[in-house]
Each structure stands twice: as structure tokens, then as C-alpha cells.
Design a protein around this motif. Structure first.
Motif: not given
Lengths: 271, 173
Positions: B65-83
Motif C-alpha cells: 500500500i502506498q499513499t501520499d495522504g493519510l492511511l488509516t487501518v481500522g481496528a478490525d482490519a488485517f493488513v499483510k503488506a508493506t505500507v
């Protein structure tokens, strides 16, 4: 008569109850000097052949008289013709007219006369154009976007690919038809006990929509996918979807400048 | 005929428009930022996702995941990624390296398993972090995986530049 205008009447307008409304429209158009060629859609007549006939006769502006369904009858081929689209909504539904800022009935003639022309993007599903959205309900299809990533609904759900329209809970329009992008809206199915389903809906009201913007992609599934693009039914295992920027020139109203991408609270058609 | 690209006022056969063709567009064209992207619960994203706007993740993401803005990972989220993000707020589970160019906020419900590089970090009590943390400086470099232990192999050992210069001088004398 102005030969550069062609008015395409939907077949439901032959119903006597629309007689007065159509007569009033024609009088108003004549007053504004906008009278032109007239064609009528009928059950066994190809809308494409009818419109192309008027284009060959010199029409530069095709004005559809009817409702949103009339638009849907021509939208799949109209962007490829060298014409400007006008729209006179006479009967419900008029949701697209609202998005375009065109008031129903007689005031639409004034909008037509004002000729505020905007160029809009068109969505394309397979080889068919769509103005508003392509919708696939209760699907497990995967959406591969821009050759970079894939969105999927592991438990199934609804999928909409929007070019124009869609309103968020905050009253903001979600899909801008001039940004060169489509918006994918995914709503997953929810497994809830029956007893809590209604209560939760009443109490939470939470937004469970996924919104992702993209230019092109592919919808694919192992099982047949059924959906509709601008109310046209489509079916198949795989569809290519993309946005065609600056494809359709439309005469719009000024009144919806706020309503389209701003606060829609004053717009009763946007709930 | 390049009709679609022609200006609206060029059509001589049409009635004179009562509204100036240069009237502002009724559609807003966002030039400042892209619209926000939302990955809601129940949706899985796989692959390389890039965005210029804000991103909210409440579902499942695998890849980068790549963003120039704000990234929000919610409480129930599962991110298996380079952020990679300008700013990030993490309240869910992240497995992968996290690079926040400015500010990273780790909520109490967060579980981060990976290296973190950021300029400023705020960690709430209860958050679980497992990995290297680099903060307090400009974050140009990507987070590196754990450094290997120094090897005993003489061919692999490297000499610092200053020592190498001294050795050269000694050899010349």
C-alpha cells in the motif's frame, strides 16, 4: 424549424395523458426557436437507426423527450456519434435529469435554450457505454483494477461501477463524471442472526461501502455474472470495464452545480 | 471530424447561447487531492495499491500500500503488506514494514509485526509492536529487514574507509 435539432420522443408519450404536456413543450420550443426534426421511438424500431438517420439529415443536437429510460435506450451508442445530447424529462424517473441539473417539464426547454454544454466521461462495459453505473448484485466476482490489484468479496455482495451519480450519507456525490475515473462501490453481504438484523439496521446505520477509484479493470467470475449497465441487462463470465474520458457532450442545467458535487440536502431527489 | 474536442461556442448553426460558454463547470474538478479510498470490512484487496489521497482500511489487504495522504487501518482490519504513507493511524493488525513519512499513530488495539520507520510516533498503552523502530529523523529510506550478524569469513569483512586510508598510508611508508 432548426434542422440542427432532432427531437426523439419515447413511445410512451403517445399515451393521451401526456398529450397536453407534449403540446406545451412543443409550443415552448417553438417560442424559443428550437423546433427541429422529430422522430418517435417505437417498440419494433431501432433507436440506433432512428438517431443515425437524423444525424445523416444534419442534426447536431439530439434531444431526448421522455424519462431516464429514454436516455438508457440511446446512451449505449450515442457517444460515438458527433452530436450534442439534450434531454427534456417529461415523466418519472428523472434521477439522471436531476444529476444533470435539468428540471422536469417546461423549464427543461429553457435549460435546452441556454445551451450550457459539458463534456462528460462515459463508462464502458465490454463494448457498451454507460453514463451512470454498471451494477452486479449478489456476486462473488473479482474486480482486477489497472493491472495492479484485485478487489474481491469473499462472502459475496453487491458491486457497482459508477461513472456519474451516487450520493454519500453526508450528501456528497461520490462519482464525478469529469475526473477520468470510475468508482467501484462494493457492499459485502452480512451474515447476522435474524433477530438482530432489524435492530442493528435501526441503531447502527453504519456505512459498509468500499470505494475505490480506477481507470480500467476486469470483472471475472467462475460462475455467470448478471448485472445491468444503465438499466441494460448484461450477462457473462468476464467483462472489461473502463472509463472513456470526455466522450459525451451534454446540455445541462446550471441549477445543479451545488447538487451534483456539493451538499444535496436541499435536493429532495437525493435521499 | 474532431467534434468532441471542439469548443461549445463554435457551432454556428445553433441558436445563440444565453449563457456564456465560459461559465464554470457544474462539476467540481478536484485538483488538490484524490478522493478518499475506503476498503470496508468484508472486502479483500490483493496486489499493489497506490493512491494520492487518503485511504481507510477496515477489510483485508495483501501486497503493498502506498499513499501520499493519510492511511488509516481500522481496528478490525488485517493488513499483510508493506505500507508507505505520509501519515498513518494504525488500530488494527499489520504484518509488514510500515513507513510513515511524517507521523504514525499506533492505537491501543493495534498489533504491528514489522519494522517501523517514521518521523514522529505516538503509541497508545496496550499497543503491541514487534520489530525495529526508527523515528525522529527524516524518513527517506525504506525500513530494512533485520541486519545480519557479522560474519567470521575474512573475505566478507569490510574495512571502514578511514581505516582503509590509514592502511594505505602505512603500506606506502
Amino acid at each position: 424549424m432548426n434542422p440542427s435539432y432532432a427531437f426523439i420522443y419515447d413511445d410512451f408519450l403517445t399515451d393521451p395523458r401526456y398529450g397536453d404536456a407534449v403540446a406545451a413543450l412543443e409550443t415552448r420550443l417553438a417560442t424559443l426557436g428550437l423546433s427541429g426534426q422529430i422522430g418517435r421511438l417505437t417498440l419494433f424500431r431501432s433507436a440506433k437507426e432512428l438517431v443515425e438517420h437524423h444525424v445523416h439529415q444534419g442534426a447536431k443536437t439530439i434531444v431526448l423527450v421522455g424519462n431516464d429510460n429514454t436516455l438508457n435506450k440511446v446512451m449505449w451508442f450515442l457517444p460515438d456519434l458527433p452530436v450534442i445530447l439534450g434531454y427534456l424529462p417529461v415523466a418519472e424517473p428523472t434521477d439522471i435529469a436531476t444529476l444533470l441539473g435539468i428540471p422536469p417539464g417546461l423549464p427543461a426547454c429553457d435549460t435546452l435554450g441556454a445551451r450550457l454544454i459539458e463534456t462528460l466521461d462515459m463508462g464502458k462495459l465490454g463494448d457498451r457505454y454507460f453514463l451512470t453505473e454498471a451494477v452486479f448484485e449478489r456476486t462473488r466476482a473479482k474486480l482486477a483494477m489497472d493491472d495492479a490489484f484485485t478487489l474481491s468479496l469473499p462472502r459475496g455482495g453487491d458491486m457497482a461501477l459508477r461513472n456519474l451519480g451516487g450520493v454519500s450519507r453526508l450528501g456528497q456525490s461520490m462519482a464525478n463524471a469529469r475526473d477520468g475515473l470510475l468508482e467501484a462501490v462494493l457492499v459485502p453481504n452480512r451474515e447476522q442472526p435474524l433477530s438482530t438484523r432489524i435492530l442493528k439496521r435501526l441503531s447502527l446505520g453504519e456505512d459498509n461501502e468500499t470505494h475505490v477509484f480506477f481507470k480500467s479493470g476486469t470483472i471475472a467470475s467462475d460462475s455467470p455474472i448478471e448485472g445491468h449497465a444503465d438499466l441494460f441487462a448484461v450477462s457473462g463470465f468476464e467483462f472489461k470495464v473502463s472509463v472513456v474520458p470526455n466522450k459525451l457532450r451534454v446540455i445541462m442545467g446550471r441549477g445543479r452545480r451545488v447538487g451534483v458535487l456539493g451538499n444535496n440536502q436541499n435536493n429532495p431527489n437525493h435521499q | 471530424m474532431p467534434f468532441f474536442g471542439a469548443p461549445a461556442a463554435d457551432n454556428g448553426q445553433q441558436p445563440q447561447p444565453s449563457v456564456a460558454p465560459s461559465a464554470p463547470s457544474i462539476f467540481h474538478t478536484s485538483s488538490k487531492a484524490s478522493p478518499a479510498t475506503v476498503i470496508a470490512k468484508g472486502v479483500r484487496l490483493e496486489g499493489q495499491f497506490k493512491s494520492q489521497g487518503d485511504v481507510l482500511i477496515e477489510g483485508e489487504v495483501q501486497g503493498t500500500i502506498q499513499t501520499d495522504g493519510l492511511l488509516t487501518v481500522g481496528a478490525d482490519a488485517f493488513v499483510k503488506a508493506t505500507v508507505t504513507a505520509a501519515d498513518a493511524v494504525v488500530a488494527g493488525k499489520v504484518e509488514g514494514n510500515v513507513l510513515a513519512k511524517r507521523r504514525l499513530e499506533v492505537k491501543s488495539t493495534a498489533r504491528v509485526n514489522g519494522d517501523i520507520v517514521c518521523e514522529t510516533i505516538i503509541v497508545e498503552a496496550g499497543a503491541a509492536l514487534k520489530g525495529n523502530l526508527t523515528s525522529g529523523s527524516k524518513t527517506d529510506a525504506k525500513p530494512e529487514p533485520k541486519t545480519e550478524a557479522p560474519s567470521n569469513d575474512p573475505q566478507k569483512t569490510t574495512t571502514p574507509p578511514a581505516d582503509a586510508a590509514k592502511a594505505d598510508a602505512a603500506n606506502k611508508t
